[in-house]
Design a protein around this motif. Structure first.
Motif, mmCIF file in Angstrom:
data_model
loop_
_atom_site.group_PDB
_atom_site.id
_atom_site.type_symbol
_atom_site.label_atom_id
_atom_site.label_comp_id
_atom_site.label_asym_id
_atom_site.label_seq_id
_atom_site.Cartn_x
_atom_site.Cartn_y
_atom_site.Cartn_z
ATOM 1 N N LEU A 184 45.343 37.498 43.553
ATOM 2 C CA LEU A 184 45.390 38.085 44.427
ATOM 3 C C LEU A 184 43.971 38.793 44.859
ATOM 4 O O LEU A 184 43.475 38.581 45.831
ATOM 5 C CB LEU A 184 46.345 39.339 43.818
ATOM 6 C CG LEU A 184 47.645 38.992 43.935
ATOM 7 C CD1 LEU A 184 48.576 39.974 42.525
ATOM 8 C CD2 LEU A 184 48.223 38.856 45.072
ATOM 9 N N ALA A 185 43.205 39.317 43.778
ATOM 10 C CA ALA A 185 41.879 38.708 43.866
ATOM 11 C C ALA A 185 41.393 38.291 45.017
ATOM 12 O O ALA A 185 39.610 38.651 45.472
ATOM 13 C CB ALA A 185 40.843 39.146 42.195
ATOM 14 N N GLU A 186 40.990 37.115 45.269
ATOM 15 C CA GLU A 186 40.980 35.744 46.025
ATOM 16 C C GLU A 186 40.982 36.335 47.213
ATOM 17 O O GLU A 186 40.462 36.301 48.147
ATOM 18 C CB GLU A 186 40.739 34.737 45.310
ATOM 19 C CG GLU A 186 40.130 33.975 44.324
ATOM 20 C CD GLU A 186 41.035 32.948 43.265
ATOM 21 O OE1 GLU A 186 41.942 31.551 44.234
ATOM 22 O OE2 GLU A 186 39.908 32.259 43.165
ATOM 23 N N LEU A 187 42.261 36.988 47.455
ATOM 24 C CA LEU A 187 42.659 36.942 48.901
ATOM 25 C C LEU A 187 41.815 37.873 49.547
ATOM 26 O O LEU A 187 41.683 38.199 50.298
ATOM 27 C CB LEU A 187 44.372 37.698 48.820
ATOM 28 C CG LEU A 187 45.157 36.362 48.896
ATOM 29 C CD1 LEU A 187 46.050 36.426 48.717
ATOM 30 C CD2 LEU A 187 44.711 34.771 50.025
ATOM 31 N N ILE A 188 41.808 39.537 48.289
ATOM 32 C CA ILE A 188 41.330 40.973 48.952
ATOM 33 C C ILE A 188 40.113 40.171 48.995
ATOM 34 O O ILE A 188 39.034 41.383 50.022
ATOM 35 C CB ILE A 188 41.372 41.550 47.220
ATOM 36 C CG1 ILE A 188 42.724 42.185 47.304
ATOM 37 C CG2 ILE A 188 40.072 43.025 47.695
ATOM 38 C CD1 ILE A 188 43.325 42.845 46.195
#
Length: 199
Positions: free
Chosen positions: A147-151
């Motif tokens: 999720l952090a990568e997407l953000i």
């Protein structure tokens, strides 16, 4: 003696770093000179060299300062949208875009950027893992680091897009747009899967 004088005047160091961000955003890292930074800061070049040996040292100090700021941001919304709350978001966007370009050519700058990014990614990953939404299992099966990568992918895209926005767009309008995109992404990522199926 000079070192002691530098230590007792942190405001001067901040003044130089803020001026450098403006210069790098306007002229690019390669074109901006220490003379440009001194003119923007309103101080002599000699005084700047008492604080920083060269432009790489300025970038290194910026990276250290940004890492410290990241570590102080504890609220999820604040951490995700900190870059949206700057007084001059277009200047910051232009600076970051040029910094990434410089990182592709300069291994030392690449190491600094990578270090800051890893610190930020780790902080966001931890905050996501502790968030009520993630603990409720409303993340479509994605792990906090995914999720952090997407953000961060969206955030980097927003910075590049911001550089292309019309010059007459105000700082408040830029911040509002960035905040709206960030919040929409958060809602999308943590929308209950049942609701997403009927969206």
């Amino acid at each position: 003696m000079a070192q002691n004088q530098i230590e007792v005047n942190p405001d001067r160091r901040t003044q130089i770093l803020e001026a450098a961000i403006v210069c790098f955003a306007k002229h690019g890292f390669h074109q901006a000179s220490m003379h440009d930074i001194s003119a923007e800061a309103g101080i002599s070049v000699g005084l700047i060299y008492r604080y920083f040996a060269n432009k790489e040292a300025v970038i290194s100090a910026m990276a250290d300062r940004h890492k410290h700021e990241i570590q102080e941001l504890h609220e999820r919304e604040i951490l995700f949208t900190a870059h949206c709350c700057e007084n001059s978001p277009k200047v910051l966007s232009a600076f970051v875009v040029d910094l990434y370009a410089e990182a592709s050519r300069n291994p030392k700058v690449a190491d600094l950027v990578r270090d800051v990014l890893e610190t930020a990614m780790e902080g966001v990953t931890n905050l996501i893992a502790r968030s009520p939404e993630a603990q409720a299992g409303a993340a479509h099966g994605l792990q906090p680091d995914e999720l952090a990568e997407l953000i961060f992918a969206a955030a980097r895209g927003m910075l590049m897009f911001d550089v292309l926005q019309p010059a007459e767009m105000t700082a408040a309008e830029r911040r509002t747009r960035q905040l709206e995109v960030t919040r929409r992404l958060w809602r999308l990522l943590f929308q209950p899967q049942e609701a997403a199926a009927y969206a």
